[in-house]
Design a protein around this motif. Structure first.
Motif, short mmCIF file in Angstrom:
data_model
loop_
_atom_site.label_atom_id
_atom_site.label_comp_id
_atom_site.label_asym_id
_atom_site.label_seq_id
_atom_site.Cartn_x
_atom_site.Cartn_y
_atom_site.Cartn_z
N GLY A 287 0.75 -1.11 -0.07
CA GLY A 287 -0.06 -0.16 0.07
C GLY A 287 0.78 1.26 -0.09
O GLY A 287 0.10 2.40 0.24
N ASN A 288 2.01 1.05 -0.23
CA ASN A 288 3.06 2.34 -0.49
C ASN A 288 2.32 3.07 -1.82
O ASN A 288 2.41 2.30 -2.88
N VAL B 272 -8.35 -0.35 -1.83
CA VAL B 272 -7.94 0.18 -3.42
C VAL B 272 -8.91 -0.18 -4.38
O VAL B 272 -9.05 -1.45 -4.40
N VAL B 273 -9.46 0.70 -5.14
CA VAL B 273 -10.48 0.23 -6.28
C VAL B 273 -9.83 0.57 -7.37
O VAL B 273 -9.14 1.94 -7.91
N HIS C 40 -0.49 -8.02 5.99
CA HIS C 40 -0.81 -6.84 5.48
C HIS C 40 -0.47 -6.56 3.77
O HIS C 40 -0.30 -5.43 3.68
N SER C 41 -0.34 -7.51 3.08
CA SER C 41 0.01 -7.65 1.67
C SER C 41 -1.41 -7.45 1.05
O SER C 41 -2.26 -8.00 1.50
N MET C 42 -1.34 -6.87 0.01
CA MET C 42 -2.61 -6.70 -0.89
C MET C 42 -3.33 -7.86 -1.15
O MET C 42 -2.57 -8.82 -1.70
N ASN D 205 -2.14 -11.49 -3.02
CA ASN D 205 -3.12 -12.52 -2.28
C ASN D 205 -4.56 -12.80 -2.99
O ASN D 205 -5.33 -11.95 -3.07
N VAL D 206 -4.83 -14.12 -3.40
CA VAL D 206 -6.28 -14.35 -4.08
C VAL D 206 -6.84 -15.37 -3.41
O VAL D 206 -6.41 -16.64 -3.23
#
Length: 238
Positions: free
Chosen positions: A94-95, A164-165, A178-180, A203-204
């Motif tokens: 998220g940076n 994040v959209v 806390h990875s996307m 991550n899915v």
């Protein structure tokens, strides 16, 4: 007409402010602005909307209050504001980068500059809107940290990135490190399409839901009240 991709994006942005309570919504960009106003008119009636300067406004833009600069900073630094910004680059933690592309000492391209991103991201919830999802935006590591991600935010009391959209889907950071994570796909988009357009391993989950459909009332508000000129299709044309 069925909902367009742009209208799914409006709904996804609006959902960022669900259950926010009486906080200041600061959307940047057309689709986030339509989303914030839609949220205020429907499921988030306590939201405060700003004209970007010194006034609190209603969803139609008419003034309903004055926001002195001192009070604005109190909201910003005390976790009482939720801003949705853009991102020229964003990475797995998220940076966000909105300053330059390439090495800071000799950049290939100059962008907006760091501006208020560090204060925004460390002191109040910050979400992001990306109208064109690509590997140029979703990168392994940003060239310069402007908005602070989870790997740089230790001890920041109000730091949070709710979502994040993008024009492909919705992403969050609800993972142990806390990875996307891919939270939802917009209808018509596949997991493979998102992975191909992302410059790092997302991550899915085993099952990825679709972004929720707008209700009939929400569609009417978007099309007839909030954006009757259809400007949303300029940001997302699919």
């Amino acid at each position: 007409m069925p909902p367009t991709r742009a209208e799914y994006c409006v709904i996804a942005c609006a959902e960022a402010w669900r259950d926010g309570g009486e906080i200041l919504a600061s959307p940047m960009g057309l689709i986030p602005s339509v989303g914030a106003r839609l949220a205020r008119l429907t499921f988030a009636p306590d939201l405060l909307l700003t004209d970007g300067e010194a006034m609190l406004v209603r969803p139609d833009g008419t003034v309903e209050g004055w926001l002195p600069y001192r009070q604005h900073l109190t909201l910003v630094t005390g976790g009482r504001r939720h801003v949705m910004m853009g991102a020229s680059q964003i990475d797995r933690y998220g940076n966000q980068n909105i300053s330059c592309i390439g090495d800071w000492a000799q950049p290939k391209r100059q962008l907006l500059g760091v501006r208020g991103a560090p204060v925004n991201t460390l002191n109040n919830p910050t979400s992001y809107w990306v109208p064109r999802h690509s590997r140029r935006v979703f990168v392994e590591k940003v060239d310069l940290v402007c908005g602070v991600g989870y790997d740089h935010a230790a001890g920041a009391r109000f730091h949070r990135i709710p979502r994040v959209v993008s024009d492909l889907g919705v992403f969050d950071f609800a993972t142990p490190d806390h990875s996307m994570r891919l939270a939802s796909l917009h209808p018509g988009v596949s997991v493979e399409q998102v992975a191909e357009a992302t410059g790092f391993a997302l991550n899915v989950p085993d099952e990825v839901p679709y972004t929720r459909e707008p209700t009939a009332d929400e569609l009417e508000l978007i099309r007839e009240v909030l954006d009757p000129a259809g400007l949303r299709s300029r940001e997302v044309a699919v």
